[in-house]
Design a protein around this motif. Structure first.
Motif, mmCIF file in Angstrom:
data_model
loop_
_atom_site.group_PDB
_atom_site.id
_atom_site.type_symbol
_atom_site.label_atom_id
_atom_site.label_comp_id
_atom_site.label_asym_id
_atom_site.label_seq_id
_atom_site.Cartn_x
_atom_site.Cartn_y
_atom_site.Cartn_z
ATOM 1 N N SER A 89 -3.336 -5.442 -4.655
ATOM 2 C CA SER A 89 -3.593 -7.192 -4.634
ATOM 3 C C SER A 89 -3.672 -7.501 -4.126
ATOM 4 C CB SER A 89 -3.511 -8.070 -6.102
ATOM 5 O OG SER A 89 -2.139 -8.401 -6.330
ATOM 6 N N LEU A 90 -2.109 -7.467 -3.656
ATOM 7 C CA LEU A 90 -1.765 -8.434 -2.490
ATOM 8 C C LEU A 90 -1.520 -7.470 -0.638
ATOM 9 C CD1 LEU A 90 1.483 -9.798 -4.234
ATOM 10 C CD2 LEU A 90 -0.771 -10.900 -3.331
ATOM 11 N N GLY A 91 -1.534 -6.793 -0.831
ATOM 12 C CA GLY A 91 -0.869 -5.556 0.505
ATOM 13 C C GLY A 91 -2.745 -5.603 1.128
ATOM 14 N N PRO A 92 -3.601 -5.873 0.992
ATOM 15 C CA PRO A 92 -5.101 -5.047 1.712
ATOM 16 C C PRO A 92 -5.506 -6.585 2.182
ATOM 17 C CG PRO A 92 -5.378 -4.680 -0.152
ATOM 18 C CD PRO A 92 -3.810 -5.203 -0.861
ATOM 19 N N ALA A 93 -4.688 -8.086 1.718
ATOM 20 C CA ALA A 93 -5.122 -9.004 2.302
ATOM 21 C C ALA A 93 -3.377 -9.135 3.225
ATOM 22 C CB ALA A 93 -4.961 -10.689 1.174
ATOM 23 N N LEU A 94 -3.147 -8.736 4.456
ATOM 24 C CA LEU A 94 -2.013 -9.216 4.320
ATOM 25 C C LEU A 94 -2.040 -8.961 5.730
ATOM 26 C CD1 LEU A 94 1.334 -7.161 2.573
ATOM 27 C CD2 LEU A 94 0.678 -9.459 2.919
ATOM 28 N N SER A 95 -1.539 -9.257 7.325
ATOM 29 C CA SER A 95 -1.736 -8.941 8.529
ATOM 30 C C SER A 95 -1.428 -7.492 8.780
ATOM 31 C CB SER A 95 -1.293 -9.879 9.890
ATOM 32 O OG SER A 95 -0.135 -9.390 9.238
ATOM 33 N N PRO A 96 -2.480 -6.258 9.869
ATOM 34 C CA PRO A 96 -1.370 -5.119 9.941
ATOM 35 C C PRO A 96 -0.032 -5.189 10.431
ATOM 36 C CG PRO A 96 -4.200 -6.060 11.110
ATOM 37 C CD PRO A 96 -3.397 -7.502 10.275
ATOM 38 N N GLU A 97 -0.015 -6.738 11.269
ATOM 39 C CA GLU A 97 2.054 -6.190 10.657
ATOM 40 C C GLU A 97 2.245 -6.302 10.340
ATOM 41 O OE1 GLU A 97 -0.202 -7.588 14.618
ATOM 42 O OE2 GLU A 97 -0.480 -8.500 12.492
ATOM 43 N N GLU A 98 1.807 -7.085 8.397
ATOM 44 C CA GLU A 98 3.081 -7.163 6.945
ATOM 45 C C GLU A 98 2.280 -6.023 6.831
ATOM 46 O OE1 GLU A 98 2.325 -12.064 7.007
ATOM 47 O OE2 GLU A 98 0.655 -10.910 6.210
ATOM 48 N N GLN A 99 1.717 -5.493 6.847
ATOM 49 C CA GLN A 99 1.633 -4.099 5.970
ATOM 50 C C GLN A 99 2.417 -3.082 6.785
ATOM 51 O OE1 GLN A 99 -3.196 -3.438 6.615
ATOM 52 N NE2 GLN A 99 -3.603 -4.419 5.322
ATOM 53 N N GLU A 100 2.510 -3.078 8.188
ATOM 54 C CA GLU A 100 3.439 -2.594 8.322
ATOM 55 C C GLU A 100 5.372 -2.226 7.513
ATOM 56 O OE1 GLU A 100 4.894 1.212 11.308
ATOM 57 O OE2 GLU A 100 2.464 0.673 10.550
ATOM 58 N N GLU A 101 5.110 -3.775 8.386
ATOM 59 C CA GLU A 101 6.716 -4.494 8.056
ATOM 60 C C GLU A 101 7.321 -3.438 5.739
ATOM 61 O OE1 GLU A 101 9.495 -5.199 8.986
ATOM 62 O OE2 GLU A 101 7.888 -5.850 11.259
ATOM 63 N N ALA A 102 5.780 -3.702 5.143
ATOM 64 C CA ALA A 102 5.978 -3.372 3.861
ATOM 65 C C ALA A 102 5.915 -2.536 3.983
ATOM 66 C CB ALA A 102 4.351 -3.787 2.848
ATOM 67 N N ALA A 103 5.288 -0.978 4.822
ATOM 68 C CA ALA A 103 5.157 0.049 4.541
ATOM 69 C C ALA A 103 6.647 0.418 5.083
ATOM 70 C CB ALA A 103 4.276 0.946 5.592
ATOM 71 N N ILE A 104 7.319 0.440 6.441
ATOM 72 C CA ILE A 104 8.962 0.766 6.945
ATOM 73 C C ILE A 104 9.916 0.193 5.691
ATOM 74 C CG2 ILE A 104 10.211 -0.359 8.443
ATOM 75 C CD1 ILE A 104 8.394 -1.168 10.365
ATOM 76 N N CYS A 105 9.679 -0.655 4.792
ATOM 77 C CA CYS A 105 10.942 -1.026 3.255
ATOM 78 C C CYS A 105 10.931 0.105 2.622
ATOM 79 C CB CYS A 105 9.839 -2.697 3.205
ATOM 80 S SG CYS A 105 10.850 -3.836 3.773
ATOM 81 N N PHE A 106 9.005 0.285 2.171
ATOM 82 C CA PHE A 106 9.218 1.948 1.728
ATOM 83 C C PHE A 106 9.958 2.996 2.110
ATOM 84 C CE2 PHE A 106 6.586 4.754 -1.518
ATOM 85 C CZ PHE A 106 7.141 4.195 -2.904
ATOM 86 N N ARG A 107 9.169 2.975 3.350
ATOM 87 C CA ARG A 107 9.609 4.375 3.701
ATOM 88 C C ARG A 107 11.319 4.558 3.739
ATOM 89 N NH1 ARG A 107 8.285 8.826 7.011
ATOM 90 N NH2 ARG A 107 9.554 9.372 8.791
ATOM 91 N N LYS A 108 11.597 2.705 4.415
ATOM 92 C CA LYS A 108 13.533 3.185 4.135
ATOM 93 C C LYS A 108 14.396 3.618 3.003
ATOM 94 C CE LYS A 108 14.275 0.822 7.878
ATOM 95 N NZ LYS A 108 14.745 -1.095 8.972
#
Length: 243
Positions: free
Chosen positions: A200-219
């Motif tokens: 619900s929250l992810g799609p509304a994030l900016s591309p930069e914020e989405q990338e930060e979430a993806a980096i956290c998940f990958r790490k």
């Protein structure tokens, strides 16, 4: 196994309009995501073949991590955007500090691990990296960054827990109960809620914020692999510099 994807969430949606944000996170975390969920250590828990010394090693590291995990959830409770979210996270925190703690104490006794050993144990390098990522993401980062880390950890455990729950339970109670803790309906519902919250929250994030979430998940996915590998072999692997 999730198909690896290296592009943005926007590109992911273009390829599959019905995809969830959390599907993108998992795809961005490959091959670590599948390697963690399917690690031989988790399979050995399910069929009862994990050596006692390996499981004791795993539980000691996990026990040293509980306080940091509780702090992580506390940060997320404070940052959650809605009371419903705060309530769900608080409920999980209560479970973590009661039922799971009792499980650890009973399991240590059965495995012959003395209190002075697990109470005084220091975190190994992988566990320390885990804790630092979770505490930094949840304490200093955005709510969605901490949420991505927690989602990765709990979703991974649900994935292998449900798989191993299809097997006959191992004789050792500490293996059987660990599987059950991560396959019961309540845990499935909580992980389902974590995904819904992120979706619900992810799609509304900016591309930069989405990338930060993806980096956290990958790490987190890479560290899950390293955590299981350390328990299985007794030797911490070299951690990826930029997972």
């Amino acid at each position: 196994m999730t198909t690896q994807f290296d592009g943005s969430f926007r590109d992911f949606l273009a390829a599959d309009p019905g995809a969830r944000f959390t599907d993108w996170l998992a795809a961005r975390a490959e091959p670590y995501w599948s390697d963690a969920a399917n690690h031989v250590f988790t399979q050995a828990i399910g069929d009862g073949s994990v050596p006692e010394e390996a499981y004791a090693r795993y539980l000691i590291e996990d026990y040293t991590f509980i306080t940091d995990l509780a702090s992580t959830i506390g940060f997320l409770v404070a940052k959650a955007p809605a009371m419903r979210s705060k309530s769900r996270l608080s409920g999980f925190l209560a479970l973590l500090t009661s039922e799971e703690n009792d499980y650890f104490l009973r399991s240590f006794k059965a495995l012959g691990v003395d209190p002075e050993v697990y109470e005084a144990a220091a975190q190994g390098p992988v566990t320390r990296a885990f804790a630092e990522l979770l505490l930094t993401a949840s304490g200093k980062g955005r709510y969605t960054e901490g949420l991505a880390c927690l989602l990765c950890a709990e979703w991974c455990y649900l994935t292998w827990g449900l798989r191993e729950a299809q097997k006959p339970r191992p004789h050792a109670f500490y293996l059987a109960e660990w599987i059950d803790l991560h396959a019961v309906a309540g845990f499935q519902e909580f992980v389902g809620w974590l995904r819904e919250e992120m979706d619900s929250l992810g799609p509304a994030l900016s591309p930069e914020e989405q990338e930060e979430a993806a980096i956290c998940f990958r790490k987190m996915s890479a560290l899950e692999v390293a955590f299981f590998e350390t328990a299985w072999t007794g030797q911490p692997p070299t951690l990826p510099v930029s997972p």
